[in-house]
Design a protein around this motif. Structure first.
Motif, PDB file in Angstrom:
ATOM      1  N   ASP A   1       1.257 -37.605   1.679  1.00 38.13           N
ATOM      2  CA  ASP A   1       0.796 -36.903   2.870  1.00 38.13           C
ATOM      3  C   ASP A   1       1.154 -37.719   4.103  1.00 38.13           C
ATOM      4  O   ASP A   1       1.259 -38.944   4.043  1.00 38.13           O
ATOM      5  CB  ASP A   1      -0.721 -36.690   2.809  1.00 38.13           C
ATOM      6  CG  ASP A   1      -1.221 -35.648   3.807  1.00 38.13           C
ATOM      7  OD1 ASP A   1      -0.381 -34.915   4.361  1.00 38.13           O
ATOM      8  OD2 ASP A   1      -2.448 -35.580   4.015  1.00 38.13           O
ATOM      9  N   VAL A   2       1.340 -37.034   5.217  1.00 37.88           N
ATOM     10  CA  VAL A   2       1.585 -37.689   6.500  1.00 37.88           C
ATOM     11  C   VAL A   2       1.131 -36.735   7.594  1.00 37.88           C
ATOM     12  O   VAL A   2       1.236 -35.508   7.448  1.00 37.88           O
ATOM     13  CB  VAL A   2       3.082 -38.055   6.669  1.00 37.88           C
ATOM     14  CG1 VAL A   2       3.962 -36.809   6.691  1.00 37.88           C
ATOM     15  CG2 VAL A   2       3.301 -38.894   7.920  1.00 37.88           C
ATOM     16  N   GLY A   3       0.586 -37.275   8.678  1.00 34.93           N
ATOM     17  CA  GLY A   3       0.123 -36.408   9.747  1.00 34.93           C
ATOM     18  C   GLY A   3      -0.682 -37.167  10.777  1.00 34.93           C
ATOM     19  O   GLY A   3      -0.610 -38.394  10.879  1.00 34.93           O
ATOM     20  N   SER A   4      -1.487 -36.424  11.538  1.00 33.73           N
ATOM     21  CA  SER A   4      -2.305 -37.036  12.580  1.00 33.73           C
ATOM     22  C   SER A   4      -3.546 -36.183  12.827  1.00 33.73           C
ATOM     23  O   SER A   4      -3.574 -34.986  12.511  1.00 33.73           O
ATOM     24  CB  SER A   4      -1.504 -37.192  13.878  1.00 33.73           C
ATOM     25  OG  SER A   4      -1.104 -35.931  14.370  1.00 33.73           O
ATOM     26  N   PHE A   5      -4.561 -36.824  13.380  1.00 35.96           N
ATOM     27  CA  PHE A   5      -5.811 -36.172  13.738  1.00 35.96           C
ATOM     28  C   PHE A   5      -6.110 -36.409  15.213  1.00 35.96           C
ATOM     29  O   PHE A   5      -5.889 -37.512  15.727  1.00 35.96           O
ATOM     30  CB  PHE A   5      -6.982 -36.735  12.920  1.00 35.96           C
ATOM     31  CG  PHE A   5      -6.966 -36.363  11.474  1.00 35.96           C
ATOM     32  CD1 PHE A   5      -7.637 -35.234  11.020  1.00 35.96           C
ATOM     33  CD2 PHE A   5      -6.285 -37.149  10.550  1.00 35.96           C
ATOM     34  CE1 PHE A   5      -7.624 -34.895   9.678  1.00 35.96           C
ATOM     35  CE2 PHE A   5      -6.268 -36.816   9.206  1.00 35.96           C
ATOM     36  CZ  PHE A   5      -6.931 -35.682   8.770  1.00 35.96           C
TER      37      PHE A   5
END
Length: 241
Positions: free
Chosen positions: A35-39
């Motif tokens: 998984d990879v991403g941002s909040f």
């Protein structure tokens, strides 16, 4: 339980050399991205920060591990984290570095050694080495941070209303206890970037009794975090890909 400060400092000193700073990390073998991403993080409806993260499966001398990395900005504080954990989510290696403006406020490194977890921390108040008994299934749960909860939910098969209690470590606060994870709802919805996403909602109670609500998809990928006592919300910027 927390054990007394430990004398074998040369081993621990090496933990701080590689603590989170990308230039100090050793080369890793090819990894499979999980998984990879941002909040985006808000408090009482006002945006206050952001956390970028990645999670991947890696093969090391310790066998197959999951590596989680994050970089977060919360007000004036910038924090970088790296955590390697085994298939149960138990930490193998851990590092955190925090800055407030240009000032380094904390640098902490930790490593599993013969059934225990040893840490060395340097901060504005000095240096401290600690050793914790690493109980089966133990997980890292810090007071701050979003992506850490992925390891609590990973491969966790729970029926609605059912839960599990896990031993927990909070190295930054120099404490340990237990965390309770309960699947509150198997069917819920989170809106991300205008798209409705099916989710499961979990209730997590930390060792201090604080409650976190966590939404994840059916693969255990994080979508949203809520900490009601702080008015804090962390919402994923894009749907998992």
């Amino acid at each position: 339980m927390l054990l007394k400060s430990i004398p074998w400092r040369p081993l621990l000193a090496g933990l701080l050399v590689n603590a989170t700073c990308p230039g100090g990390l050793v080369a890793q073998p090819p990894a499979a991205r999980l998984d990879v991403g941002s909040f985006t993080i808000s408090v009482n409806g006002q945006r206050v920060g952001r956390e970028q993260f990645s999670m991947q499966q890696v093969t090391t001398n310790d066998g197959g591990t999951v590596e989680v990395r994050s970089e977060s900005a919360f007000g004036e504080t910038r924090t970088a984290l790296r955590l390697e954990a085994d298939s149960a989510g138990t930490p193998v290696r851990y590092s955190v570095e925090s800055r407030r403006g240009a000032e380094l406020t904390l640098r902490l490194g930790g490593q599993r050694v013969r059934g225990r977890f040893a840490t060395l921390a340097r901060s504005s108040t000095g240096e401290a080495a600690r050793e914790y008994l690493l109980r089966p299934g133990a997980v890292v749960v810090e007071d701050e941070g979003v992506v850490q909860y992925a390891l609590l939910l990973r491969r966790r098969a729970l029926a609605p209303g059912a839960g599990v209690t896990l031993p927990s470590l909070t190295p930054v606060a120099n404490s340990q206890g237990a965390v309770r994870v309960v699947l509150e709802a198997a069917t819920d919805t989170v809106v991300i970037a205008g798209a409705r996403r099916s989710a499961r909602r979990y209730r997590i109670v930390t060792a201090t009794g604080d409650v976190r609500l966590v939404w994840a998809d059916t693969d255990g990928l994080l979508l949203r975090l809520s900490i009601p006592s702080r008015g804090l919300e962390a919402l994923r910027d894009d749907v998992p890909r």
